[in-house]
Write a protein that holds these residues in place. Structure first.
Motif, short mmCIF file in Angstrom:
data_model
loop_
_atom_site.label_atom_id
_atom_site.label_comp_id
_atom_site.label_asym_id
_atom_site.label_seq_id
_atom_site.Cartn_x
_atom_site.Cartn_y
_atom_site.Cartn_z
N PHE A 185 0.84 -1.20 0.00
CA PHE A 185 0.00 0.00 0.00
C PHE A 185 0.87 1.25 0.00
CE2 PHE A 185 -2.93 3.07 2.01
CZ PHE A 185 -4.07 2.86 1.24
N SER A 186 0.39 2.27 -0.70
CA SER A 186 1.08 3.56 -0.67
C SER A 186 0.34 4.48 0.29
CB SER A 186 1.09 4.18 -2.07
OG SER A 186 1.44 5.55 -1.96
N GLN A 187 1.09 5.15 1.17
CA GLN A 187 0.44 6.04 2.14
C GLN A 187 -0.33 7.17 1.45
OE1 GLN A 187 3.00 8.14 4.92
NE2 GLN A 187 1.37 8.39 6.40
N VAL A 188 0.10 7.50 0.25
CA VAL A 188 -0.56 8.56 -0.52
C VAL A 188 -2.07 8.28 -0.65
CG1 VAL A 188 -0.67 9.56 -2.85
CG2 VAL A 188 1.55 9.04 -1.81
N ASP A 189 -2.43 6.98 -0.61
CA ASP A 189 -3.82 6.60 -0.82
C ASP A 189 -4.63 6.45 0.46
OD1 ASP A 189 -3.93 6.62 -3.57
OD2 ASP A 189 -3.02 4.63 -3.73
N ASP A 190 -4.04 6.67 1.63
CA ASP A 190 -4.90 6.56 2.80
C ASP A 190 -5.80 7.80 2.83
OD1 ASP A 190 -4.14 8.60 4.68
OD2 ASP A 190 -2.67 7.34 5.65
N VAL A 191 -6.91 7.69 3.56
CA VAL A 191 -7.93 8.74 3.46
C VAL A 191 -7.42 10.09 3.95
CG1 VAL A 191 -10.17 9.49 4.35
CG2 VAL A 191 -9.88 7.16 3.55
N PHE A 192 -6.57 10.06 4.98
CA PHE A 192 -6.09 11.36 5.49
C PHE A 192 -5.24 12.06 4.42
CE2 PHE A 192 -6.26 8.98 9.71
CZ PHE A 192 -7.52 9.47 10.00
N CYS A 193 -4.37 11.29 3.73
CA CYS A 193 -3.56 11.93 2.68
C CYS A 193 -4.46 12.34 1.51
CB CYS A 193 -2.47 10.97 2.21
SG CYS A 193 -1.25 10.65 3.50
N ARG A 194 -5.43 11.48 1.20
CA ARG A 194 -6.33 11.86 0.08
C ARG A 194 -7.09 13.15 0.40
NH1 ARG A 194 -10.04 7.09 -1.26
NH2 ARG A 194 -10.79 8.51 -2.88
N PHE A 216 3.84 10.38 1.82
CA PHE A 216 3.15 11.51 1.20
C PHE A 216 3.83 12.80 1.65
CE2 PHE A 216 -0.30 14.74 1.42
CZ PHE A 216 -0.57 14.81 0.05
N SER A 217 4.08 13.69 0.70
CA SER A 217 4.66 14.98 1.05
C SER A 217 3.55 16.02 1.13
CB SER A 217 5.68 15.39 -0.02
OG SER A 217 5.87 16.79 0.04
N SER A 218 3.39 16.62 2.31
CA SER A 218 2.34 17.64 2.44
C SER A 218 2.81 18.95 1.79
CB SER A 218 1.99 17.87 3.91
OG SER A 218 3.13 18.25 4.62
N THR A 219 4.10 19.05 1.48
CA THR A 219 4.62 20.26 0.82
C THR A 219 4.27 20.24 -0.67
OG1 THR A 219 6.45 20.19 2.37
CG2 THR A 219 6.70 21.67 0.49
N THR A 220 4.54 19.11 -1.31
CA THR A 220 4.30 19.05 -2.76
C THR A 220 2.93 18.47 -3.08
OG1 THR A 220 5.16 16.80 -2.94
CG2 THR A 220 6.76 18.61 -3.18
N GLY A 221 2.33 17.77 -2.12
CA GLY A 221 1.05 17.10 -2.39
C GLY A 221 1.25 15.84 -3.21
N GLU A 222 2.49 15.35 -3.25
CA GLU A 222 2.79 14.16 -4.06
C GLU A 222 3.54 13.11 -3.25
OE1 GLU A 222 4.77 15.63 -7.50
OE2 GLU A 222 2.94 16.66 -8.18
N ALA A 223 3.81 11.98 -3.91
CA ALA A 223 4.53 10.90 -3.23
C ALA A 223 6.00 11.26 -3.05
CB ALA A 223 4.41 9.63 -4.05
N LYS A 224 6.62 10.69 -2.03
CA LYS A 224 8.08 10.80 -1.87
C LYS A 224 8.56 9.44 -1.35
CE LYS A 224 8.05 12.82 2.79
NZ LYS A 224 8.40 13.90 3.67
N PRO A 225 9.87 9.14 -1.46
CA PRO A 225 10.34 7.80 -1.08
C PRO A 225 10.15 7.52 0.40
CG PRO A 225 12.04 9.04 -2.28
CD PRO A 225 10.94 10.01 -1.99
N ASN A 226 9.83 6.27 0.69
CA ASN A 226 9.71 5.83 2.08
C ASN A 226 11.04 5.17 2.46
OD1 ASN A 226 8.76 5.10 4.58
ND2 ASN A 226 7.40 3.49 3.84
#
Ligand code: B12
Ligand code: SF4
Ligand code: SF4
Length: 412
Positions: A28-37, A154-164
Motif C-alpha cells: 500500500f502507498s500512504q498517498v492513498d490513505d484517506v487522510f492523505c487523500r 506523502f509529502s504535504s509540501t508538494t502534495g505528491e509521493a516521496k520515497p519511504n
C-alpha cells in the motif's frame, strides 16, 4: 519478503497470525490513505474536511452548543494533541510531518562502537523492561515484514509521493501499545472523546523516542514511527499483541481495542513473539454490534472479503475492511474523530476486575453467545454524557467498568 509467508520463514507464518494473503497482494502507498487523500483528492477534500482540520488548529467556538462539542471540549481535545503537534510541526520546513507522514526525528547519535552483543533473549527482556518503564502499556516484537511497509510516503509540501526510505539491515519491529483513557472513550462521539486520541499520540511520541534512543545508545539502528512508514495492525498482530476484529482494529486481551500502536524498526537482535488468539474471530462471527452502531455504515456485516472497497483499501488480503471514506466523511460531519466502534465493542472493558476476566475467558468458548447477550442486557458500551464527564460523574455512571449496570438497551 513480499507475498505469503510459509512456516519455514523467520517471521510469523500467516496462518498462525490468521492472515490470508492472496496472489494479487500489492503493498500500500500512504498517498492513498484517506487522510492523505483529504489533501490531494477533490472527492474527499471539501469544505467540511477543511473545517474538520481547522478545528484542530483553533477550537470551534460557536459551531454547536451540543453536549461534548463546546469550546471547552475542543479546548481540551486540542491541548491533548499539543505535545504530538510540537513533534509533527518541528521540521515542516524540511518537508517532514514527524509521526504522521515521516518517522519521528532522532536528534542524538549513538556511540561509534556498539554494546558487546548479549543474547537476543537478554536484549529482548531488557528492551521490554525499558519500554514499560518509559510508559508503554504493551510491547511485542516481530520480524521486519516488508509487506506492511508503505511503498511511498506523502509529502504535504508538494502534495505528491516521496520515497519511504528506511536504513538497510532492519530485522525486527518493536510494537508498542498505549491504552486510551476509558472514560473519555465512553463519551464518543464527541470532541471530548478525541482527547483520548490526542493523549494517546502525545504519550506515544515520548515513549517511542525514549525507547528508540535507548536502542541507539546501545549502538544499533532505531526508527521510531507513529502512523507513518508502515501499517500498524498486521505488525501488532504478528507481534502477539492481539487479534483482528470485525471493526478493523486489533483487540487485545488487556484493553480490547482501546489502544493505539507505535512501532520501532531496528537491527538490535531480538526474539520475536508469537501471535495470540483468544477467540475474537469466532466472537465477531456472531456479533455485529460495531457494524450496527457505526453511524456511517462503514463496518461490514458479513464475512471477510478480498476486494478493496475503494482506493484507500489494501489489495490482496481477505479481511474485514472498514470503508475509510465513509468513516472519515462522518468525522468531517461532526468535526471530530469518532470512536463509537471502540466504545461499543464488548471486548472494551476493564480487565483489572475479575468479573471482566471471567467474561473474556467465557467469550472465548462456546458460551460466547451467552456472553454477548449478557453484555447487551447489562447495557454494555452505553455512552457517557460529556457533561457528566465534566461534572466528575464518570465513576458513578454504570458501564462495563462497573458491572452492576441497570438493564437498558445499547444506544449510539
Ligand atoms: C488512515 C487511518 C484511518 C482512516 C482511514 C483508513 C483508510 N482506509 O485510509 C480512518 C478515518 C478510517 C481511521 C479511523 C480510525 N482509526 Co485509524 N488509522 C489510519 C492509519 C493512519 C493508516 C492505516 C492505513 O494506511 N489504511 C489504509 C488501508 C491499508 O486500509 P485497509 O485496507 O482498510 O486496512 C485497514 C485494516 O484492515 C488493517 N490492515 C491493514 N493491512 C492489514 C493486513 C492484515 C493481514 C490485516 C488482518 C489487517 C490489515 O489496517 C488498516 C487500518 O486502516 C493507521 C496507522 C497505521 N499506520 O497503520 C491508523 C489506525 C489503524 N487507526 C486507529 C484507530 C484507533 C482509529 C479510530 C478508532 C479513530 C480514533 N478515534 O482513534 C478509527 C476506527 C475506524 C475503524 N473501525 O477502522 C489505530 C488502531 C488501533 C487498534 N486498536 O487497532 C491505528 C493503528 C492508529 C494508531 N496510532 O494506533 N483510521
Ligand atoms: S470511527 Fe465511527 S464512523 Fe469510523 S468506523 Fe468507527 S464507528 Fe464508524
Ligand atoms: S463489536 Fe462485536 S463484531 Fe465488532 S469487533 Fe467487537 S466483538 Fe467483533
Amino acid at each position: 519478503m513480499i507475498g505469503g509467508r510459509g512456516a519455514d520463514d523467520d517471521g510469523v507464518a500467516d496462518a498462525e497470525a490468521g492472515f490470508e494473503v492472496l496472489d494479487d497482494f500489492e503493498r500500500f502507498s500512504q498517498v492513498d490513505d484517506v487522510f492523505c487523500r483529504s489533501w490531494w483528492d477533490e472527492s474527499i477534500r471539501d469544505e467540511r474536511s477543511e473545517r474538520f482540520y481547522a478545528t484542530y488548529r483553533r477550537p470551534l467556538t460557536e459551531w454547536r452548543r451540543a453536549n461534548g462539542f463546546t469550546q471547552r471540549d475542543y479546548a481540551l481535545r486540542n491541548a491533548s494533541w499539543h505535545v504530538s503537534d510540537v513533534f509533527t510541526e518541528m521540521y515542516e520546513d524540511r518537508d517532514r510531518r514527524d509521526g504522521f507522514l515521516d518517522p519521528l526525528s532522532m536528534l542524538k547519535d549513538g556511540p561509534d562502537t556498539g554494546l558487546v552483543p548479549e543474547s537476543p533473549e537478554e536484549s529482548t527482556r531488557h528492551l521490554k523492561q525499558v519500554a514499560k518503564v518509559f510508559g508503554a502499556d504493551l510491547v511485542g516484537i516481530t520480524a521486519f515484514d516488508e509487506r506492511w511497509v508503505y511503498t511511498e510516503r506523502f509529502s504535504s509540501t508538494t502534495g505528491e509521493a516521496k520515497p519511504n526510505d528506511l536504513p538497510d539491515g532492519l530485522t525486527s519491529v518493536v510494537v508498542i501499545g498505549q491504552s486510551m483513557d476509558p472514560d473519555l472513550i465512553r463519551t464518543a462521539p464527541s470532541a471530548l472523546s478525541g482527547t483520548a486520541t490526542g493523549l494517546g499520540y502525545s504519550q506515544d511520541a515520548a515513549v517511542l523516542l525514549g525507547v528508540a534512543q535507548y536502542i541507539r545508545n546501545l549502538g544499533y539502528q532505531a526508527v521510531p514511527s507513529m502512523n507513518d512508514t508502515a501499517l500498524a495492525i498486521p505488525l501488532a498482530i504478528q507481534a502477539g499483541l492481539g487479534e483482528y476484529g470485525r471493526h478493523g482494529l486489533v483487540i487485545t486481551p488487556e484493553f480490547g481495542a482501546r489502544l493505539r500502536f507505535g512501532k520501532i524498526f531496528t537491527d538490535l537482535p531480538l526474539v520475536s513473539d508469537r501471535p495470540r488468539s483468544f477467540g475474537v474471530k469466532e466472537f465477531c462471527e456472531q456479533c455485529d454490534r460495531c457494524a450496527e452502531a457505526c453511524p456511517a455504515s462503514a463496518i461490514p456485516h458479513g464475512g471477510p472479503v478480498a476486494v478493496a472497497l475503494n482506493r484507500s483499501g489494501l489489495t490482496g488480503v481477505r479481511k474485514w475492511s472498514v470503508d475509510g471514506e465513509a468513516c472519515f466523511g462522518y468525522w468531517s460531519k461532526i468535526n471530530s474523530d469518532c470512536a463509537i466502534c471502540v466504545r461499543i465493542c464488548p471486548f472494551t472493558r476493564d480487565y483489572s476486575k475479575p468479573v471482566n476476566r471471567w467474561w473474556r475467558r467465557l467469550a472465548g468458548t462456546r458460551l460466547r453467545g451467552v456472553m454477548l447477550r449478557l453484555d447487551d442486557r447489562l447495557g454494555g458500551g452505553r455512552r457517557l454524557k460529556p457533561n457528566d464527564w465534566w461534572a466528575g460523574l464518570a465513576s458513578r455512571r454504570p458501564s462495563r467498568w462497573s458491572p452492576r449496570s441497570p438493564r437498558s438497551p445499547v444506544r449510539r
